[in-house]
Design a protein around this motif. Sequence first.
Motif, PDB file in Angstrom:
ATOM      1  N   THR A 321      68.687 -48.537  98.277  1.00 47.10           N
ATOM      2  CA  THR A 321      68.149 -47.317  97.679  1.00 47.10           C
ATOM      3  C   THR A 321      68.355 -47.335  96.165  1.00 47.10           C
ATOM      4  O   THR A 321      67.450 -46.962  95.404  1.00 47.10           O
ATOM      5  N   LEU A 322      69.515 -47.786  95.719  1.00 47.53           N
ATOM      6  CA  LEU A 322      69.751 -47.875  94.282  1.00 47.53           C
ATOM      7  C   LEU A 322      68.789 -48.875  93.636  1.00 47.53           C
ATOM      8  O   LEU A 322      68.239 -48.624  92.552  1.00 47.53           O
ATOM      9  N   ALA A 323      68.560 -49.997  94.304  1.00 47.96           N
ATOM     10  CA  ALA A 323      67.640 -51.011  93.780  1.00 47.96           C
ATOM     11  C   ALA A 323      66.217 -50.465  93.676  1.00 47.96           C
ATOM     12  O   ALA A 323      65.524 -50.663  92.667  1.00 47.96           O
ATOM     13  N   VAL A 324      65.773 -49.778  94.728  1.00 51.50           N
ATOM     14  CA  VAL A 324      64.410 -49.230  94.737  1.00 51.50           C
ATOM     15  C   VAL A 324      64.265 -48.125  93.699  1.00 51.50           C
ATOM     16  O   VAL A 324      63.262 -48.056  92.973  1.00 51.50           O
ATOM     17  N   MET A 325      65.261 -47.238  93.600  1.00 49.17           N
ATOM     18  CA  MET A 325      65.161 -46.129  92.662  1.00 49.17           C
ATOM     19  C   MET A 325      65.104 -46.611  91.217  1.00 49.17           C
ATOM     20  O   MET A 325      64.315 -46.093  90.413  1.00 49.17           O
ATOM     21  N   THR A 326      65.939 -47.578  90.856  1.00 49.55           N
ATOM     22  CA  THR A 326      65.943 -48.048  89.471  1.00 49.55           C
ATOM     23  C   THR A 326      64.622 -48.734  89.132  1.00 49.55           C
ATOM     24  O   THR A 326      64.013 -48.435  88.099  1.00 49.55           O
ATOM     25  N   ARG A 327      64.160 -49.607  90.009  1.00 47.10           N
ATOM     26  CA  ARG A 327      62.928 -50.336  89.718  1.00 47.10           C
ATOM     27  C   ARG A 327      61.723 -49.400  89.686  1.00 47.10           C
ATOM     28  O   ARG A 327      60.891 -49.473  88.778  1.00 47.10           O
ATOM     29  N   ALA A 328      61.620 -48.517  90.689  1.00 45.64           N
ATOM     30  CA  ALA A 328      60.462 -47.624  90.753  1.00 45.64           C
ATOM     31  C   ALA A 328      60.448 -46.650  89.584  1.00 45.64           C
ATOM     32  O   ALA A 328      59.385 -46.349  89.036  1.00 45.64           O
ATOM     33  N   THR A 329      61.613 -46.154  89.195  1.00 45.94           N
ATOM     34  CA  THR A 329      61.663 -45.216  88.078  1.00 45.94           C
ATOM     35  C   THR A 329      61.215 -45.887  86.793  1.00 45.94           C
ATOM     36  O   THR A 329      60.411 -45.323  86.024  1.00 45.94           O
ATOM     37  N   LEU A 330      61.702 -47.086  86.526  1.00 47.27           N
ATOM     38  CA  LEU A 330      61.281 -47.806  85.328  1.00 47.27           C
ATOM     39  C   LEU A 330      59.769 -48.049  85.343  1.00 47.27           C
ATOM     40  O   LEU A 330      59.077 -47.777  84.349  1.00 47.27           O
ATOM     41  N   GLY A 331      59.259 -48.545  86.465  1.00 42.39           N
ATOM     42  CA  GLY A 331      57.843 -48.882  86.538  1.00 42.39           C
ATOM     43  C   GLY A 331      56.931 -47.677  86.450  1.00 42.39           C
ATOM     44  O   GLY A 331      55.933 -47.671  85.708  1.00 42.39           O
ATOM     45  N   HIS A 332      57.272 -46.616  87.182  1.00 42.21           N
ATOM     46  CA  HIS A 332      56.374 -45.458  87.244  1.00 42.21           C
ATOM     47  C   HIS A 332      56.521 -44.509  86.067  1.00 42.21           C
ATOM     48  O   HIS A 332      55.729 -43.573  85.929  1.00 42.21           O
ATOM     49  N   THR A 333      57.525 -44.709  85.225  1.00 33.67           N
ATOM     50  CA  THR A 333      57.626 -43.895  84.007  1.00 33.67           C
ATOM     51  C   THR A 333      57.222 -44.693  82.769  1.00 33.67           C
ATOM     52  O   THR A 333      57.446 -44.252  81.633  1.00 33.67           O
ATOM     53  N   GLY A 334      56.613 -45.857  82.980  1.00 31.11           N
ATOM     54  CA  GLY A 334      56.065 -46.622  81.866  1.00 31.11           C
ATOM     55  C   GLY A 334      57.077 -47.423  81.081  1.00 31.11           C
ATOM     56  O   GLY A 334      56.778 -47.872  79.974  1.00 31.11           O
ATOM     57  N   ARG A 335      58.279 -47.620  81.627  1.00 26.86           N
ATOM     58  CA  ARG A 335      59.272 -48.429  80.920  1.00 26.86           C
ATOM     59  C   ARG A 335      59.145 -49.907  81.312  1.00 26.86           C
ATOM     60  O   ARG A 335      58.547 -50.248  82.332  1.00 26.86           O
ATOM     61  N   LYS A 336      59.748 -50.738  80.478  1.00 29.50           N
ATOM     62  CA  LYS A 336      59.778 -52.162  80.783  1.00 29.50           C
ATOM     63  C   LYS A 336      60.669 -52.410  81.991  1.00 29.50           C
ATOM     64  O   LYS A 336      61.728 -51.794  82.131  1.00 29.50           O
TER      65      LYS A 336
END
Length: 399
Positions: A321-336
């Motif tokens: 869950t931590l792995a998915v949350m960090t990756r998805a948040t970065l990707g879907h908020t336009g961050r690298k």
Amino acid sequence: MTTRTAGQMRGWQGPTLLTYGFRPFFLGGATWAAIAMAIWILTLTGALKIDLGFDPISWHAHEFLFGTLGAIIGGFLLTAVPNWTGRLPVTGWPLGALALLWLAGRAAVTLTLGAHWAVVAAVDLSFPVALGAMILREIVAGKNWRNLPVLLLLAVFALANGLFHVDAAEGRLAAQGIGLRLGLGAAIMMIALIGGRVVPSFTRNWLAKRGDPARPAPPMQRFDKVALSFTVAALILWVIQPAGGATGVALLGIGALHAVRLSRWCGLRTAADPLVAVLHVGYGFVPLGALALGVAALWPDAMPLAAAQHLWMAGAIGMMTLAVMTRATLGHTGRKLHAGPGTVALYGLMALSVLARLVADLLPGLPLLELAALCWIGAFGGFALIYGPMLLTSKPGKA
């Protein structure tokens, strides 16, 4: 679909938090994971006196599995389903109402205020039922029948929550009941099914970007289908009969199959990118937990059940869950898509929490339970602090 989604988001004049499903539920789930752990550890030490909806151990298990994980599943599905179906995401006040149902469940289970157990259960179950109805509507409207198994697992997860309430109402230790096992089994199957798609996919993309010729085995080949089918059958046996020779052998079989499955995904080549590597580490707890539970079923004196079960609860679910949350948040908020020092620290704290929790059962008497709790709070609380601003604000460069 992207243009239509962007237009709908621009048309929404309310809080940014309600522009996409991952925003309220990742932030809420992570924050509650930290708060609930603090409540539990303070209750165990006697520093906090509170009349929880269940006994402290069962409340702790329930609020992680059905509370925290329920929110994160909701955030993931509400974000993924629009990509699966080509339909617009749920935004605005309907999303806010769904988040309030989840919050009502947390309040009902934590501050029962003398309510009848059936009322508490009804409030708690309102969120997964409403979420399931939304996902069903989107899958049917988009004719995306391929992802019906995910909806089925969500339904099993909600049923397990109901059985957990029944176990507690009838005076049984719900933390060791059929509802807990059914919910945990459904969660592990979600990781096996969805993780079996995204882990090799993200790994392949990363390897290709680096010019590395290695490629993970494509998802859902014959071996994967055999492994998943066996896992379903073995988990059903474990849910019904958690101890015994047949169950132990079946769990060892799950461990072996998923260890082979993981080995086919080139995880050892991803160490340079923590965002990719952590997916392999998280998935690795699926076979590790199965092997440990198999040993506990066959030789109870060799492996405490609680220690084995936490390799799934804290290891597989917590880390994934931590792995998915960090990756998805970065990707879907336009961050690298880059794991900075803070994100790497979150992964390290989670790994230390799992290790401390495992050793706490193997070597009782040491203050390792408290260490595990503090690391857990640091991991999820740290996510809320680091990623909260991203979840609460628009993409960089957006109004």
